[in-house]
Design a protein around this motif. Structure first.
Motif, PDB file in Angstrom:
ATOM      1  N   GLN A  37       0.832  -1.208   0.000  1.00  0.00           N
ATOM      2  CA  GLN A  37       0.000   0.000   0.000  1.00  0.00           C
ATOM      3  C   GLN A  37       0.869   1.262   0.000  1.00  0.00           C
ATOM      4  O   GLN A  37       0.544   2.241  -0.675  1.00  0.00           O
ATOM      5  N   GLU A  38       1.958   1.251   0.754  1.00  0.00           N
ATOM      6  CA  GLU A  38       2.856   2.408   0.774  1.00  0.00           C
ATOM      7  C   GLU A  38       3.539   2.593  -0.581  1.00  0.00           C
ATOM      8  O   GLU A  38       3.683   3.717  -1.066  1.00  0.00           O
ATOM      9  N   GLU A  39       3.946   1.486  -1.190  1.00  0.00           N
ATOM     10  CA  GLU A  39       4.540   1.571  -2.528  1.00  0.00           C
ATOM     11  C   GLU A  39       3.537   2.149  -3.518  1.00  0.00           C
ATOM     12  O   GLU A  39       3.877   3.014  -4.329  1.00  0.00           O
ATOM     13  N   HIS A  40       2.297   1.676  -3.431  1.00  0.00           N
ATOM     14  CA  HIS A  40       1.264   2.176  -4.341  1.00  0.00           C
ATOM     15  C   HIS A  40       1.023   3.674  -4.124  1.00  0.00           C
ATOM     16  O   HIS A  40       0.875   4.431  -5.090  1.00  0.00           O
ATOM     17  N   GLU A  41       0.992   4.100  -2.882  1.00  0.00           N
ATOM     18  CA  GLU A  41       0.794   5.525  -2.584  1.00  0.00           C
ATOM     19  C   GLU A  41       1.949   6.362  -3.128  1.00  0.00           C
ATOM     20  O   GLU A  41       1.738   7.445  -3.678  1.00  0.00           O
ATOM     21  N   LEU A  42       3.171   5.863  -2.981  1.00  0.00           N
ATOM     22  CA  LEU A  42       4.335   6.558  -3.548  1.00  0.00           C
ATOM     23  C   LEU A  42       4.188   6.690  -5.057  1.00  0.00           C
ATOM     24  O   LEU A  42       4.378   7.776  -5.617  1.00  0.00           O
ATOM     25  N   LEU A  43       3.824   5.608  -5.714  1.00  0.00           N
ATOM     26  CA  LEU A  43       3.677   5.636  -7.171  1.00  0.00           C
ATOM     27  C   LEU A  43       2.542   6.561  -7.605  1.00  0.00           C
ATOM     28  O   LEU A  43       2.683   7.305  -8.584  1.00  0.00           O
ATOM     29  N   ALA A  44       1.429   6.520  -6.890  1.00  0.00           N
ATOM     30  CA  ALA A  44       0.302   7.397  -7.230  1.00  0.00           C
ATOM     31  C   ALA A  44       0.706   8.862  -7.081  1.00  0.00           C
ATOM     32  O   ALA A  44       0.360   9.700  -7.923  1.00  0.00           O
ATOM     33  N   PHE A  45       1.451   9.172  -6.026  1.00  0.00           N
ATOM     34  CA  PHE A  45       1.910  10.547  -5.826  1.00  0.00           C
ATOM     35  C   PHE A  45       2.871  10.963  -6.937  1.00  0.00           C
ATOM     36  O   PHE A  45       2.751  12.049  -7.506  1.00  0.00           O
TER      37      PHE A  45
END
Length: 167
Positions: A37-45
């Motif tokens: 989830q943190e990786e996904h949030e980083l990528l989305a940002f």
């Protein structure tokens, strides 16, 4: 011979010994532990910041600092070391490398690929071992594991046209 027994000052009155200071400064900080989830949030940002990154998807240090602040807001409780600009940049680099490996698996290898489970080759399958022998060592991870971030990174990466009549 002088002694500190009659003095109001101890021998350590000028601060800790140099060896203590050096030991503190050379201790390694704990590594950041990333969840999916943190990786996904980083990528989305980072995807939101894509116009500022240019055609080469080269984000500035500022983008990684902003990503750090975003992660702290969305995930106030984090595991492992602090997710700072350096760890965000390192994670982005690592995810791009994984993307490029998986792109090879999906397009050039002829293997069946599943974003959830990888290639499904057995541990001793000679087809896989022959293929993996000429690739970076961590490609073996994707033999039995998928790469859930493939599509979001694919959307971010520049497309490269190849051919005789490409101008």
């Amino acid at each position: 011979m002088s002694s500190s027994s009659g003095s109001n000052r101890s021998l350590r009155s000028r601060g800790p010994p140099v060896s203590d200071v050096l030991a503190e400064s050379t201790q390694k900080k704990p590594r950041a532990k990333w969840t999916t989830q943190e990786e996904h949030e980083l990528l989305a940002f980072l995807k939101q910041q894509l116009p500022a990154a240019g055609d080469g998807v080269n984000f500035l240090k500022k983008h990684f600092w902003d990503a750090t602040n975003r992660l702290k807001t969305v995930f106030p409780v984090q595991h492992g070391g602090e997710k700072n600009a350096r760890s965000c940049q390192s994670k982005w680099t690592s995810l791009k490398e994984d993307y490029l490996l998986v792109a090879i698996l999906k397009t050039n290898s002829g293997f069946d690929w599943n974003d959830d489970t990888g290639t499904k080759f057995g541990k001793d399958d000679t087809t896989w071992t022959d293929f993996a022998a000429t690739r970076p060592k961590h490609i073996n991870y994707f033999r039995t594991h998928g790469f859930l971030h493939f599509n979001i990174i694919a959307d971010m990466m520049p497309s490269h046209s190849k051919g005789t009549y490409v101008f």
